[in-house]
Design an enzyme around this catalytic site. Structure first.
Site, PDB file in Angstrom:
ATOM      1  CB  SER A 158      73.059  55.054 -10.157  1.00 56.03           C
ATOM      2  OG  SER A 158      73.510  53.962  -9.390  1.00 56.03           O
ATOM      3  CG  HIS A 197      75.469  56.052  -7.229  1.00 55.19           C
ATOM      4  ND1 HIS A 197      74.148  55.675  -7.127  1.00 55.19           N
ATOM      5  CD2 HIS A 197      75.590  57.181  -6.491  1.00 55.19           C
ATOM      6  CE1 HIS A 197      73.495  56.551  -6.365  1.00 55.19           C
ATOM      7  NE2 HIS A 197      74.347  57.478  -5.970  1.00 55.19           N
ATOM      8  CG  ASP A 242      72.220  59.590  -3.990  1.00 55.53           C
ATOM      9  OD1 ASP A 242      73.372  59.549  -4.459  1.00 55.53           O
ATOM     10  OD2 ASP A 242      71.853  60.441  -3.163  1.00 55.53           O
TER      11      ASP A 242
END
Lengths: 276, 190
Positions: free
Chosen positions: B15, B42, B135
């Protein structure tokens, strides 16, 4: 006792067979990766810890099979998901269909109905709502009930508005709905020409002949065999010159690709059936 | 330590702050690298183009965003498409989903890691890079439990250490490596 989190392919088959026997709804040709996740989620929601327990509850009947069907078939999307797709619909497809006396539209696997409302706002803007007849179908009756009501959770308002703004319609999405009890509520008059009906894409026949057929990001949940079967039904159900729209990252199986289906917008996955 | 397992797939999640490491990996892995390399990053959901092109530009391997049901093939780099979850079937084909966001993310790194871990088990080499979100940690744990090798970028080196730290909070990964170490490990793993 086999814990639900470590479901094997055989466990999934056992569960789906039990569900089919209990309900006559057959998920055995659905794509297994996403289905597995959903089954595990059902187990969590109902505090079921083993495969044996899940099968037992399915065989007991009562309301568990329907609850399971609801959980594993409930689909929601965004209004105007992929604005480029909707711009093509607005700017090329609807003007092309505008010459017909009646425009027959099928939203296959409409889920909670976001795309039904999206399209009807465009039809209304184009002055075509009165001439359009829409059929919106889904396997999930609770999703259909929500779609009929035209209520979408306010937590998804931002994403619907972002997509709408990308459409360049020159107005706010809020002009088309009110906010009530944490929901965006669309006037049901907007869907007065829509019939919401339960339909099983795997089992049921094509419910008519259509000029525009949308089935976006639903066949990702089908295995290749089921997807092919459903696409063939779609091809049969489209009038000459009719359009099919699928999801951005979906594709038509090799066996139907090119068979009378012309990719008029290959990027947005919009196809047109040959005129003759 | 060299692990000469017969890996079948590399799965990398990242991310915020992961982009430089992704570029380093792609510009170093040679053409002909024999494994599929799957990136779940992401990304902005409404941006369809740009990320793929910028990765392809530096990569020695072909980079694509897989379509639903597309085969996972060796020697190719795959980037999870925007606004879909990326899973894999037992037949080694990609499976897409538009289910609810997980950890506010779609694609969710948790779902990708859990899915690839389930299918590939010990044949999966999983790597978690820099990120501001948690995540991926729980997905990496699930993959690890299925036998996958678990590598994290050293949180001290990562631009944003939250994601690799969250993995450390759940279990002890097999390796904690700098980005150079990650690249070396990938080269030595085949």
């Amino acid at each position: 006792m086999k814990a639900v989190e470590v479901l094997s392919a055989q466990d999934v088959n056992l569960i789906l067979s039990a569900l089919n026997e209990a309900s006559a709804v057959d998920f055995r040709d659905y794509a297994r990766a996403s289905l597995r996740d959903r089954i595990v989620r059902v187990a969590g929601l109902h505090r079921i810890q083993t495969v044996e327990e899940m099968v037992r509850r399915l065989r007991e009947g009562k309301d568990f099979p329907q609850k399971m069907i609801h959980e594993i078939s409930f689909n929601t999307t965004e209004m105007y998901r992929d604005p480029g797709f909707w711009k093509y619909i607005r700017d090329r497809v609807l003007p092309d269909l505008a010459g017909r006396d009646r425009i027959r539209i099928w939203h296959a696997a409409c889920g909670t109905g976001e795309e039904v409302y999206s399209l009807n706002i465009l039809l209304e803007s184009a002055g075509l709502l009165g001439r359009s007849e829409c059929l919106a179908t889904d396997l999930n009756v609770q999703a259909l009930a929500l779609a009929r009501k035209g209520r979408f959770p306010v937590r998804s308002q931002k994403v619907h508005e972002l997509n709408w703004n990308a459409m360049g319609m020159g107005s706010e999405l809020s002009a088309h709905h009110r906010i009530e009890n944490h929901a965006m509520v669309f006037d049901t008059d907007l869907v007065r020409n829509v019939s919401f009906e339960r339909h099983d894409l795997g089992k049921d026949r094509v419910p008519g002949a259509f000029d525009l057929l949308l089935c976006r990001n639903a066949m990702i949940y089908f295995n290749p065999a089921l997807q092919e079967k459903v696409i063939r039904k779609f091809v049969e159900g489209l009038n000459p010159g009719g359009y099919l729209g699928i999801g951005y990252k979906e594709s038509l199986p090799a066996s139907v690709r090119g068979r009378r289906l012309d990719p008029v917008d290959p990027e947005e996955k919009i196809y047109k059936i040959a005129l003759s | 330590m060299k692990e000469k397992r017969a890996y079948q797939v590399v799965v990398i999640g990242g991310s915020a702050g992961s982009f430089p490491v992704v570029r380093k990996i792609l510009s170093t892995l040679p053409a002909g690298y024999p494994l599929p390399v799957v990136f779940c990053l992401h990304r902005l959901k409404e941006v369809r183009h740009g990320l793929l092109e910028s990765l392809a530009y530096v990569s020695n391997l072909p980079v694509e965003e897989p379509g639903d049901k597309q085969r996972v093939e060796p020697g190719r780099v795959y980037l999870a498409p925007a606004n879909y979850h990326l899973l894999v079937e037992e037949e080694h084909t990609f499976a897409l989903s538009i289910d609810r966001e997980i950890n506010f993310s779609r694609p969710s790194i948790d779902l990708t890691f859990a899915s690839f871990g389930h299918v590939y088990g010990g044949r999966m080499l999983g790597i978690i890079l820099s990120g501001a979100n948690v995540d991926g940690a729980s997905g990496m744990l699930q993959a690890h439990r299925r036998g996958a090798l678990a590598v994290i970028q050293d949180p001290e080196e990562a631009l944003v250490g939250t994601m690799p730290r969250k993995v450390l909070g759940l279990f002890q990964p097999d390796h904690i490596l700098t980005s150079d170490g990650i690249v070396r490990h990938l080269l030595e793993a085949v």
